[in-house]
Each structure stands twice: as structure tokens, then as C-alpha cells.
Design a protein around this motif. Structure first.
Motif, PDB file in Angstrom:
ATOM      1  N   ALA A 123       0.830  -1.207   0.000  1.00 49.58           N
ATOM      2  CA  ALA A 123       0.000   0.000   0.000  1.00 49.58           C
ATOM      3  C   ALA A 123       0.864   1.257   0.000  1.00 49.58           C
ATOM      4  CB  ALA A 123      -0.929  -0.010   1.210  1.00 49.58           C
ATOM      5  N   ALA A 126       2.322   1.663  -3.514  1.00 47.79           N
ATOM      6  CA  ALA A 126       1.324   1.922  -4.546  1.00 47.79           C
ATOM      7  C   ALA A 126       0.464   3.140  -4.253  1.00 47.79           C
ATOM      8  CB  ALA A 126       0.429   0.696  -4.732  1.00 47.79           C
ATOM      9  N   LYS A 128      -1.862   3.360  -1.942  1.00 46.41           N
ATOM     10  CA  LYS A 128      -3.233   2.931  -1.678  1.00 46.41           C
ATOM     11  C   LYS A 128      -3.506   2.897  -0.181  1.00 46.41           C
ATOM     12  CE  LYS A 128      -3.683   0.238  -5.926  1.00 46.41           C
ATOM     13  NZ  LYS A 128      -4.090  -1.058  -6.533  1.00 46.41           N
ATOM     14  N   VAL A 129      -4.764   2.672   0.157  1.00 52.04           N
ATOM     15  CA  VAL A 129      -5.171   2.606   1.558  1.00 52.04           C
ATOM     16  C   VAL A 129      -4.803   1.239   2.125  1.00 52.04           C
ATOM     17  CG1 VAL A 129      -7.105   2.737   3.169  1.00 52.04           C
ATOM     18  CG2 VAL A 129      -7.054   4.221   1.148  1.00 52.04           C
ATOM     19  N   ASP A 132      -7.492  -1.422   3.140  1.00 57.34           N
ATOM     20  CA  ASP A 132      -8.178  -2.108   2.049  1.00 57.34           C
ATOM     21  C   ASP A 132      -7.321  -3.222   1.463  1.00 57.34           C
ATOM     22  OD1 ASP A 132     -10.356  -0.459   2.339  1.00 57.34           O
ATOM     23  OD2 ASP A 132      -9.704   0.959   0.802  1.00 57.34           O
ATOM     24  N   ILE A 133      -6.020  -2.977   1.322  1.00 59.94           N
ATOM     25  CA  ILE A 133      -5.118  -3.993   0.777  1.00 59.94           C
ATOM     26  C   ILE A 133      -5.025  -5.181   1.725  1.00 59.94           C
ATOM     27  CG2 ILE A 133      -2.769  -4.496   0.015  1.00 59.94           C
ATOM     28  CD1 ILE A 133      -4.341  -2.664  -1.840  1.00 59.94           C
ATOM     29  N   LYS A 455       0.208   6.774   3.607  1.00 58.58           N
ATOM     30  CA  LYS A 455       0.726   5.468   3.234  1.00 58.58           C
ATOM     31  C   LYS A 455       0.535   4.376   4.251  1.00 58.58           C
ATOM     32  CE  LYS A 455       5.192   6.972   4.974  1.00 58.58           C
ATOM     33  NZ  LYS A 455       6.593   7.233   4.728  1.00 58.58           N
TER      34      LYS A 455
END
Length: 461
Positions: A123, A126, A128-129, A132-133, A455
Motif C-alpha cells: 500500500a 502503490a 493505496k489505503v 483495504d489492501i 501510506k
């Protein structure tokens, strides 16, 4: 992403092979080794040893060996249980049950830590959250892992099906289900069975042992080691045994952890009832031991598919709706099992109940584990050690009273624990809503709102 996903799949497939063996054996213990309650006694010892293991072993082994080699060593402990079943007695099953239990907590804690670190690491890279990952990683893991019950139970039924093992009884002869007779009358109320031939039992155990060995080799050879990048700059000495032992209990100072104890224990109660009581008092009693595997496949298949589904939709529905759904499903099943008088002519119902139970269990497994990772992201090892400790206590109690209480009483106990668990879970959500500024997003802890755009958000089993 490819590298992280490869490792997640390797861990998942390793657990698939390992628990194809253990899950199949666990489903059969109450029926295969029913003399003096040896089967359920061995399962109770497994989880009692797991409680002791949860208190101090996971942080020490993870710090000393890393997640990968902790998983490998713990898997070897599970293989000993398959070996102990070759000559099942109090002198073989009980010691190997203790060995398995001691390896259980490090295995699951290392797995949870590995998936959390991998999810958050990807995450950060990338953008991303993290929560969620990690939820997706746990969904993938449980999709593959829970299917172990399908293969383990399918193998057992196919092997035992080769020998006829039951005599037809009329519906009127049976005393199964919630009114299942205990004590001396139990043998007369159960479908008359021939124990599977020793050759078939040894064949099954050989398959299970080979599956466990394959799991060890797969993880040892192909899984990459992993480290927590955030902890790299602040490495500390490995804590002493006493310090680590107390860390598990110091974590109970967190009010949220205390409130999650009933929910965590309920996971052990409900799984213990299905494995120890439903298989014996409903399936084996009315249909025969060769149906145990087929019936439990419904549980495992529903569990596996719904684990992936709930791991993905939790980011849209939020965890509250899923927990409520799990509670309603289990409540309906418990009431149904109390009222139902199983008969061989009710064949479909023997499969419907475990399927619905599997849907509910998928919620307890994915969402409770993810909830722990979200709430206690800075104390992962201690949090997951507590998770295994309290879940194991639920198993110990469920298997411990299995031979002493009637099935109806055990169902009422499971119902009571469910009610308490849901009330305490609601209290946890209330505390989180009070401490989190702004609207709550699914599965986000009170420490994460300031980090969501960056992050480091986490979720974890």
C-alpha cells in the motif's frame, strides 16, 4: 504487486495443505475416537496448549526466527498430530495434541503479521489505503485456506465410503440432534456402525501426513522472508520471556481488547460445536460417519467463497453490517438446531445448516481478524496473541464440556455467548465512533484518520 501476491498465495496454499490434514482429522475425532471421549479430549488439549503458547511464544519466535521460519517450524508441530492418530490412545494423542497446540499460536500470529506487513508495504509503494489492501489479502488467504475443509473432508468420506459402516434404522429408533442421548443410552440411539477398517484409517492418515509434509516444503523453499520497513529504523533487543509473557496481558489494559474477548471466544465456541457436536450428534447419529466429510464440505465451501466475498465488500458495506449479518445467521441456525429432530429422510437439512454456519463463520474469521489489525496496528504481535488465546479458550471450553452436557444445553451456551459477544462488539464500535473525528470509514481505527491520504492505514486478520 506480483511479488507480494505470490507470497500471499504461497502462504495460503501452505495452510491449505496443512489444514487439509488437520481439519479433516478434527471433524472425525468425536466420531472416530469416541471411546471415553478420547477424540474431543485431544482437541481440548490442543487448544489448552495453544492458550499457553499464545501467552509468550509468538513474539519471541517471530523476533528470533522471522515470520517465515516461525511458520515452517510451527507447521512441523501439526504433522506430529497426524502421526499420533496412527495408534490413537491417551499416550499418543494427548502428547501430540500438546505439541500441536504449542505450535498453533506462533503459526497463526506469524501468518497474520506476515500478511499485515505485506499489505501495508504494498500500500505504501502503490499509494493505496493499507486497510483495504490488507482486507483483500486476508480475503484471498481465507478463500484458499477455508477450502482445505472441502478437500480434507472429501478425502475422508471417499476413503471411508469403501466400507459399509451403518445399519438402517427407522426414524422412530433415532434419538439424535438436540435431544441426543448421552451416557449409556447413547450407543443405542446412534446409528449402528462398524468402525472403518484399520487399512482405510492408515490410508487416510498417510494422505494427511503427506499433505502436511508438502506444506512445510512449499513454505520453506519458496516463501520470501519479510521485514516490517517501519520497524527497521527502531530495532530493539528481543524481549525476555517474562517480558513477552506479560506483554500479552498488558495488552488487556486496552478497554477495546477486553470488550473483544467475548466475540473472540465465540469463534471458538461456534467452531467447536460444529466440529465436536454437530458431526457426532446430528450427522454420525442419523446418517453414519461416512457422511461427516460430505456434510462438512458444505461448511467449508460456503466459508471459503464467502471469505473472499466479505473481504472485498467490507470496504463498501462497513464491518457493522457484516457482523450483524453473522449474528442473525448464527441465531437462526441455533434456534433451528434446537427445534429440529434429525432423521435420515431429512437429508437436505444436514447440508443446509453447516452451509449457513459457514457463511456466518466467514464473517467471524475475516472481520474479527481484520478488526484486530485495525484497532491494534502498533501492537500486532500482542494483539494477535490475544486473539488466539481467547479463541482457543472458547475451543477448550466447548470441547471440554462436550462429553458431559446434553446437546440442547450446549446450544443454549453458544446462544448466550453470541448475545454477549454482539453487545460487547457494539460497545467497541461506540468507543471508536466517539474517538474518531468525522465520519467513520469501514474498518478504520481511531489512529488512522490522519493517515488515510498517506501510506500507512492498516487492516489485518
Amino acid at each position: 504487486m506480483e511479488k507480494h501476491l505470490k507470497n500471499i498465495i504461497l502462504v495460503s496454499v501452505g495452510f491449505l495443505f496443512l489444514f487439509t490434514a488437520y481439519g479433516g482429522l478434527q471433524s472425525l475425532q468425536s466420531s472416530l475416537h469416541s471411546q471415553e471421549g478420547l477424540g474431543v479430549a485431544s482437541l481440548s488439549v490442543v487448544y489448552a496448549a495453544l492458550i499457553l503458547s499464545s501467552m509468550f511464544l509468538p513474539p519471541i519466535l517471530i523476533k528470533k526466527l522471522g515470520c517465515k521460519w516461525t511458520i515452517v517450524g510451527s507447521m512441523c508441530c501439526y504433522i506430529t498430530y497426524s502421526l499420533g492418530n496412527f495408534y490413537a490412545s491417551w499416550y499418543t494423542l494427548i502428547p501430540t495434541s500438546m505439541i500441536l497446540g504449542l505450535g498453533g499460536a506462533p503459526l497463526w500470529s506469524a501468518k497474520c503479521t506476515y500478511l499485515t506487513i505485506a499489505g501495508n508495504s504494498y500500500a505504501r509503494k502503490a499509494g493505496k489505503v493499507g486497510k483495504d489492501i490488507v482486507n483483500q489479502y486476508f480475503g484471498i488467504f481465507f478463500l484458499i485456506f477455508q477450502s482445505s475443509g472441502v478437500w480434507g473432508n472429501l478425502i475422508s468420506s471417499l476413503v471411508f465410503e469403501q466400507t459399509p459402516n451403518q445399519v438402517e434404522h427407522s426414524d422412530a429408533d433415532l434419538c439424535c440432534g438436540a435431544e441426543h442421548c448421552t451416557g449409556v443410552n447413547a450407543t443405542n440411539s446412534t446409528v449402528a456402525q462398524k468402525k472403518p477398517h484399520d487399512t482405510l484409517i492408515y490410508t487416510l492418515l498417510g494422505i494427511y501426513t503427506g499433505s502436511g509434509v508438502l506444506a512445510v516444503l512449499l513454505v520453506a523453499i519458496f516463501l520470501d522472508r519479510i521485514t516490517d520497513d517501519q520497524a527497521e529504523g527502531e530495532k530493539k533487543e528481543t524481549p525476555s520471556l517474562c517480558f513477552t509473557f506479560m506483554a500479552t496481558f498488558r495488552h488487556l489494559k486496552d478497554k477495546r481488547q477486553c470488550l473483544l474477548i467475548p466475540l473472540t471466544m465465540y469463534s471458538g465456541f461456534e467452531q467447536g460445536f460444529l466440529a465436536g457436536d454437530y458431526t457426532k450428534s446430528y450427522v454420525t447419529c442419523a446418517l453414519g460417519i461416512n457422511f461427516v466429510g460430505y456434510v462438512m464440505i458444505c461448511f467449508s465451501a460456503a466459508n471459503s467463497l464467502c471469505s473472499l466475498l466479505f473481504g472485498k465488500i467490507s470496504q463498501f458495506t462497513g464491518r457493522k453490517i457484516l457482523f450483524a449479518m453473522g449474528g442473525v445467521l448464527n441465531l437462526a441456525c441455533i434456534i433451528g438446531l434446537l427445534l429440529w429432530k434429525p432423521r435420515p429422510s431429512h437429508l437436505a437439512l444436514f447440508f443446509v445448516f453447516p452451509a449457513l454456519w459457514g457463511v456466518a463463520d466467514a464473517i467471524w474469521q475475516t472481520q474479527t481478524n481484520a478488526l484486530y489489525g485495525v484497532l491494534f496496528e502498533k501492537h500486532k504481535e500482542a494483539a494477535f496473541a490475544n486473539y488466539r488465546l481467547w479463541e482457543s479458550l472458547g475451543f477448550v471450553i466447548a470441547f471440554g464440556y462436550s462429553t458431559f452436557l446434553s446437546v440442547s444445553v450446549k446450544l443454549y451456551i453458544v446462544l448466550a455467548v453470541l448475545v454477549v459477544a454482539m453487545v460487547c462488539y457494539a460497545a467497541v464500535e461506540h468507543l471508536e465512533s466517539q474517538s474518531s473525528p468525522g465520519p467513520e470509514l469501514p474498518s478504520i481505527s481511531k489512529q488512522e484518520p490522519n493517515e488515510l491520504g498517506e501510506k500507512d492505514p492498516q487492516t489485518h486478520l
